[in-house]
Design a protein around this motif. Sequence first.
Motif, PDB file in Angstrom:
ATOM      1  N   THR A 277     -34.651 -69.736 -24.114  1.00 22.12           N
ATOM      2  CA  THR A 277     -35.142 -68.386 -23.847  1.00 22.12           C
ATOM      3  C   THR A 277     -36.354 -68.112 -24.740  1.00 22.12           C
ATOM      4  OG1 THR A 277     -34.514 -66.051 -23.743  1.00 22.12           O
ATOM      5  CG2 THR A 277     -33.605 -67.350 -25.548  1.00 22.12           C
ATOM      6  N   SER A 278     -36.938 -66.935 -24.553  1.00 19.57           N
ATOM      7  CA  SER A 278     -38.075 -66.534 -25.403  1.00 19.57           C
ATOM      8  C   SER A 278     -37.601 -65.480 -26.392  1.00 19.57           C
ATOM      9  CB  SER A 278     -39.205 -65.974 -24.551  1.00 19.57           C
ATOM     10  OG  SER A 278     -38.827 -64.734 -23.971  1.00 19.57           O
ATOM     11  N   LYS A 281     -37.748 -61.844 -25.134  1.00 18.01           N
ATOM     12  CA  LYS A 281     -36.608 -61.425 -24.308  1.00 18.01           C
ATOM     13  C   LYS A 281     -35.456 -60.951 -25.196  1.00 18.01           C
ATOM     14  CE  LYS A 281     -33.380 -63.164 -20.803  1.00 18.01           C
ATOM     15  NZ  LYS A 281     -32.975 -64.346 -19.984  1.00 18.01           N
ATOM     16  N   ILE A 282     -35.219 -61.677 -26.287  1.00 17.49           N
ATOM     17  CA  ILE A 282     -34.156 -61.284 -27.222  1.00 17.49           C
ATOM     18  C   ILE A 282     -34.494 -59.950 -27.876  1.00 17.49           C
ATOM     19  CG2 ILE A 282     -32.987 -61.931 -29.384  1.00 17.49           C
ATOM     20  CD1 ILE A 282     -33.325 -64.858 -28.553  1.00 17.49           C
ATOM     21  N   TYR A 283     -35.772 -59.754 -28.211  1.00 20.08           N
ATOM     22  CA  TYR A 283     -36.192 -58.503 -28.853  1.00 20.08           C
ATOM     23  C   TYR A 283     -36.015 -57.313 -27.904  1.00 20.08           C
ATOM     24  CZ  TYR A 283     -39.155 -54.946 -30.944  1.00 20.08           C
ATOM     25  OH  TYR A 283     -39.628 -53.761 -31.462  1.00 20.08           O
ATOM     26  N   LYS A 284     -36.368 -57.500 -26.632  1.00 19.08           N
ATOM     27  CA  LYS A 284     -36.175 -56.429 -25.650  1.00 19.08           C
ATOM     28  C   LYS A 284     -34.698 -56.058 -25.536  1.00 19.08           C
ATOM     29  CE  LYS A 284     -38.230 -56.245 -21.741  1.00 19.08           C
ATOM     30  NZ  LYS A 284     -38.706 -56.612 -20.382  1.00 19.08           N
ATOM     31  N   LYS A 285     -33.842 -57.084 -25.547  1.00 18.28           N
ATOM     32  CA  LYS A 285     -32.396 -56.843 -25.484  1.00 18.28           C
ATOM     33  C   LYS A 285     -31.928 -56.093 -26.732  1.00 18.28           C
ATOM     34  CE  LYS A 285     -28.153 -57.677 -23.884  1.00 18.28           C
ATOM     35  NZ  LYS A 285     -27.645 -57.128 -22.593  1.00 18.28           N
ATOM     36  N   GLU A 288     -32.861 -52.472 -26.498  1.00 23.03           N
ATOM     37  CA  GLU A 288     -32.037 -51.843 -25.461  1.00 23.03           C
ATOM     38  C   GLU A 288     -30.672 -51.460 -25.984  1.00 23.03           C
ATOM     39  OE1 GLU A 288     -29.793 -53.358 -21.435  1.00 23.03           O
ATOM     40  OE2 GLU A 288     -31.817 -54.132 -21.818  1.00 23.03           O
ATOM     41  N   ASP A 303     -44.679 -64.667 -29.818  1.00 24.84           N
ATOM     42  CA  ASP A 303     -43.582 -65.117 -28.957  1.00 24.84           C
ATOM     43  C   ASP A 303     -43.438 -66.637 -29.001  1.00 24.84           C
ATOM     44  OD1 ASP A 303     -41.436 -64.738 -27.327  1.00 24.84           O
ATOM     45  OD2 ASP A 303     -42.609 -64.759 -25.460  1.00 24.84           O
ATOM     46  N   ARG A 305     -40.405 -70.063 -27.913  1.00 25.90           N
ATOM     47  CA  ARG A 305     -39.191 -70.475 -27.196  1.00 25.90           C
ATOM     48  C   ARG A 305     -38.153 -70.969 -28.207  1.00 25.90           C
ATOM     49  NH1 ARG A 305     -38.926 -68.914 -22.070  1.00 25.90           N
ATOM     50  NH2 ARG A 305     -37.580 -70.698 -21.586  1.00 25.90           N
ATOM     51  N   THR A 310     -28.421 -65.257 -26.416  1.00 26.94           N
ATOM     52  CA  THR A 310     -29.210 -64.020 -26.376  1.00 26.94           C
ATOM     53  C   THR A 310     -28.396 -62.814 -26.816  1.00 26.94           C
ATOM     54  OG1 THR A 310     -30.555 -64.912 -24.582  1.00 26.94           O
ATOM     55  CG2 THR A 310     -30.611 -62.532 -24.896  1.00 26.94           C
ATOM     56  N   SER A 314     -29.182 -60.852 -30.353  1.00 25.87           N
ATOM     57  CA  SER A 314     -29.620 -59.464 -30.190  1.00 25.87           C
ATOM     58  C   SER A 314     -28.799 -58.529 -31.062  1.00 25.87           C
ATOM     59  CB  SER A 314     -29.509 -59.043 -28.718  1.00 25.87           C
ATOM     60  OG  SER A 314     -30.350 -59.828 -27.902  1.00 25.87           O
TER      61      SER A 314
END
Length: 406
Positions: A277-278, A281-285, A288, A303, A305, A310, A314
């Motif tokens: 994953t990137s 993506k983990i930061y967005k999660k 959230e 960013d 990989r 995840t 997170s």
Amino acid sequence: MLRNISISAFINTIFILALIAISLTFAIFIKLDKQRFNISMQKKYELVAENLLKTLDTNPSKNGIKIILKQFKMQQVEDNILSLTVLNDAKVVVVRQTINGMYRIFSLEDNLYTYVQKDGYNLMIQDTQNYSYNLLIISLAIALSIGVLFSLYYILKKKLKPLRNLNREIKKFSEGDLNVKIVSNSKDEIGTIAKTFDEAITHINNQTKSKELFMRNMMHELKTPITKAMFIAETLDDEKKRETLQRAFQRMDDIIKELAMVERLTSNSTLVYKEATSFFKIYKKTVEIAMLNPNKIDAKINDFRLNADTAMLSVALKNLIDNAIKFSPDRHACISANKYKIDIISKGEKLKNNLEYYTEPFSQEEKRSDGFGLGLYIVKTIAHLHGYRLVYQHNAGKNIFSILIK
């Protein structure tokens, strides 16, 4: 050094040293015994030769000489070729000239020969016994000693086999396999240890199952009334009371979530579902699930990989960011990330204790109504499950918590 060597390797070393010691001992013994045998034989040959010279004065018959030789367990060398070989090639050990005649003692291929001369009469004799007889007895003693040594080695290794099996099962247990079963039929100390450890495993399994059942039932039973209470609080007209109750119920819900996460992480059935994953993506999660105002976070992310769970990572980042905002004077945090490490930075005073103190469950610097003492414990556990490391430093009035990836 001996404390770091395994029992099996120690036993092997001891028996190898014992084998070398036995071999050297017998080698020295054979050499010394051979020297003793040669000296005793030489004295015997001298005695026989002097007696023969005295006897030859009476001109005895051949039968008379044989009788004398038989008494001393000697025999005449009948092979003329052997006699010539001894005279020409053998090493002269002793030469004696007496009033009765002369005799010489020769050594050839570890055998002694005596050559008696008197008035043109000569006689070569040798002992009917040689050192090979003694060597056979010594060889049997060596074989017996080595046989006993290897028998002891085999018995000891067989005796320690249950200990190796026990060590293998304990290792499985330490790696999280709670279904190990240790069976030992021996009645010695190793058997007793195996039986005791098997009972301990059974007891631990029973306690673990009881704990898991209790935690799940408790969280389930608490979750339902809290949810209902939050709905009821929404109906209150008094805004202040409504917000107070909502914060209280939200806090209780957060505590249950933290306890659920701790229960999951400490459970031996915990699995890390890593995927490519990137980090973004983990930061967005993270943002959230944290439900934070993005304005309170400065993100400096390059960013990259990585292979990670995840959901777990997170939660770890969410706890670090929560702590950074919660305990900083300006309620602000900064996250900086690259493929080597992830930094969560916030203003604040240096921690009073070292990091290990705060990564223990329920550890707090002081009693707070807005902390439960599990945040950093969860972060450290998740980092460890990924093979990462959590470190802390204080620099220029800022607290920096870092997850080292490489």
